[in-house]
Design a protein around this motif. Structure first.
Motif, PDB file in Angstrom:
ATOM      1  N   ARG A 146      14.555  39.902  33.032  1.00 55.31           N
ATOM      2  CA  ARG A 146      15.847  39.237  33.022  1.00 55.31           C
ATOM      3  C   ARG A 146      16.400  39.424  31.146  1.00 55.31           C
ATOM      4  O   ARG A 146      15.586  39.169  30.540  1.00 55.31           O
ATOM      5  CB  ARG A 146      16.116  37.958  33.444  1.00 55.31           C
ATOM      6  N   VAL A 147      17.632  39.291  30.999  1.00 52.68           N
ATOM      7  CA  VAL A 147      18.229  39.580  29.766  1.00 52.68           C
ATOM      8  C   VAL A 147      18.281  38.144  29.189  1.00 52.68           C
ATOM      9  O   VAL A 147      18.898  37.259  29.929  1.00 52.68           O
ATOM     10  CB  VAL A 147      19.418  40.512  29.661  1.00 52.68           C
ATOM     11  N   ALA A 148      17.635  37.791  27.958  1.00 51.74           N
ATOM     12  CA  ALA A 148      17.946  36.607  27.350  1.00 51.74           C
ATOM     13  C   ALA A 148      18.997  36.771  26.245  1.00 51.74           C
ATOM     14  O   ALA A 148      18.527  37.331  25.182  1.00 51.74           O
ATOM     15  CB  ALA A 148      16.709  35.830  26.914  1.00 51.74           C
ATOM     16  N   GLU A 149      20.381  36.273  26.456  1.00 51.38           N
ATOM     17  CA  GLU A 149      21.265  36.794  25.432  1.00 51.38           C
ATOM     18  C   GLU A 149      21.289  36.090  24.314  1.00 51.38           C
ATOM     19  O   GLU A 149      21.103  34.914  24.278  1.00 51.38           O
ATOM     20  CB  GLU A 149      22.589  36.488  26.147  1.00 51.38           C
ATOM     21  N   GLY A 150      21.166  36.850  23.279  1.00 50.77           N
ATOM     22  CA  GLY A 150      21.168  36.096  21.988  1.00 50.77           C
ATOM     23  C   GLY A 150      20.011  35.266  21.447  1.00 50.77           C
ATOM     24  O   GLY A 150      20.255  34.220  20.732  1.00 50.77           O
ATOM     25  N   ALA A 151      18.985  35.697  22.326  1.00 51.24           N
ATOM     26  CA  ALA A 151      17.700  34.574  22.286  1.00 51.24           C
ATOM     27  C   ALA A 151      16.733  34.736  20.880  1.00 51.24           C
ATOM     28  O   ALA A 151      16.151  33.646  20.693  1.00 51.24           O
ATOM     29  CB  ALA A 151      16.846  35.215  23.101  1.00 51.24           C
ATOM     30  N   TRP A 152      17.166  35.739  20.010  1.00 55.02           N
ATOM     31  CA  TRP A 152      16.442  35.549  18.859  1.00 55.02           C
ATOM     32  C   TRP A 152      17.053  36.318  17.523  1.00 55.02           C
ATOM     33  O   TRP A 152      17.903  36.955  17.802  1.00 55.02           O
ATOM     34  CB  TRP A 152      14.879  36.337  19.169  1.00 55.02           C
ATOM     35  N   GLY A 153      16.685  35.726  16.542  1.00 46.21           N
ATOM     36  CA  GLY A 153      17.317  36.185  15.127  1.00 46.21           C
ATOM     37  C   GLY A 153      16.479  36.752  14.360  1.00 46.21           C
ATOM     38  O   GLY A 153      15.171  36.185  14.076  1.00 46.21           O
ATOM     39  N   LEU A 154      16.983  37.891  13.929  1.00 39.11           N
ATOM     40  CA  LEU A 154      16.000  39.001  12.984  1.00 39.11           C
ATOM     41  C   LEU A 154      16.884  39.218  11.906  1.00 39.11           C
ATOM     42  O   LEU A 154      17.920  39.282  11.799  1.00 39.11           O
ATOM     43  CB  LEU A 154      15.863  40.277  13.817  1.00 39.11           C
ATOM     44  N   VAL A 155      16.211  38.658  10.801  1.00 35.86           N
ATOM     45  CA  VAL A 155      17.110  38.967   9.350  1.00 35.86           C
ATOM     46  C   VAL A 155      17.048  40.381   8.974  1.00 35.86           C
ATOM     47  O   VAL A 155      15.959  41.231   8.687  1.00 35.86           O
ATOM     48  CB  VAL A 155      16.303  38.103   8.217  1.00 35.86           C
ATOM     49  N   VAL A 156      18.258  40.931   8.805  1.00 35.76           N
ATOM     50  CA  VAL A 156      18.339  42.184   8.276  1.00 35.76           C
ATOM     51  C   VAL A 156      19.364  42.367   7.165  1.00 35.76           C
ATOM     52  O   VAL A 156      20.145  41.205   6.783  1.00 35.76           O
ATOM     53  CB  VAL A 156      19.112  43.207   9.610  1.00 35.76           C
TER      54      VAL A 156
END
Length: 263
Positions: free
Chosen positions: A250-260
């Protein structure tokens, strides 16, 4: 959506494989990070120490120095402890890092370390399966019921031939998207791929077996993908798993944050 990274205090976790693969890049990244922020550096000897270091980060922002496997391991640990929300994760790629680059992380220890210090946190979707595993980039079900590991040039010819023969076998799978059957067991497939898309949906491509001209891929999208059928392996990011007879993602929307890097 991108937001500023929240903490100037860093927990830098240097994966042991990174130290073994490219010690010079690790040294450069450590120097850049330590010069730009209050950084606590951890050098775990294995997965258990890696997990303990990440779990004891406190208010420090975690930075993983390592390859794609280390990045997936960190996200998986944070997910299983239900700590992904609000955690801006950073990575300095050392070693195999095609996944990290595809997600927007620059290559090279200097550029990626500067992105840790100056970048923004971008919220990303991921896939979560029914065994609590995570997929950050892509999921592929190979055409054979054996792991799709690369076969090197030094492998004996008979083994290369055997792997190619097994890889040519079609799979009989039922693929359901949001509860609707897209392809069933009576129609063998060459491959299935699932990728987190945007706004909470996954992009699915199914390649049916064709006896004549190349078949047209079946493309669809949805929030839940279930694959059922004969024993199959699947490759999620940098790992091959299985065999299983049924798995749901299943898709977890906006579940994690990555610094770019910032805009």
């Amino acid at each position: 959506m991108a937001t500023s990274a929240t903490s100037d205090q860093l927990l830098v976790i240097i994966d042991p494989m990174a130290r073994h693969t490219d010690g010079e890049s690790v040294r450069i990244a450590k120097d850049v990070l330590s010069a730009g922020a209050a950084a606590k550096v951890c050098m775990p000897d294995g997965p258990e120490e890696f997990a303990r270091a990440l779990g004891r980060r406190g208010s420090r922002r975690p930075v993983v120095v390592g390859d794609d496997r280390a990045l997936v391991r960190a996200v998986g640990l944070l997910h299983r402890h239900r700590e992904l929300a609000g955690c801006a994760l950073s990575v300095v790629p050392v070693g195999s890092a095609g996944l990290a680059r595809s997600l927007g992380v620059p290559g090279g220890p200097v550029a990626s370390a500067r992105a840790v210090l100056e970048g923004v946190s971008r919220q990303l979707d991921l896939l979560v399966d029914d065994s609590d595993g995570v997929v950050l980039g892509s999921l592929g079900i190979p055409p054979a019921s054996v792991p799709a590991e690369p076969v090197g040039a030094g492998t004996r010819p008979w083994l290369r031939t055997l792997v190619r023969t097994l890889a040519a076998r079609p799979a009989r799978l039922r693929v359901e998207i949001d509860g609707v059957t897209v392809i069933d067991l009576d129609r063998p497939v060459e491959s299935v791929s699932v990728t987190p898309g945007v706004r909470g949906v996954a992009e699915v491509e199914i390649r049916p077996v064709s006896l004549g001209a190349e078949s047209t891929p079946l493309r669809s999208c949805g929030r839940t993908v279930t694959v059922t059928g004969e024993d199959f392996h699947y490759r999620a990011d940098a790992e091959t798993s299985g065999p299983v007879r049924r798995r749901t993602w299943r898709v977890a929307e906006g579940a994690w944050g990555l610094v770019v890097p910032g805009p």
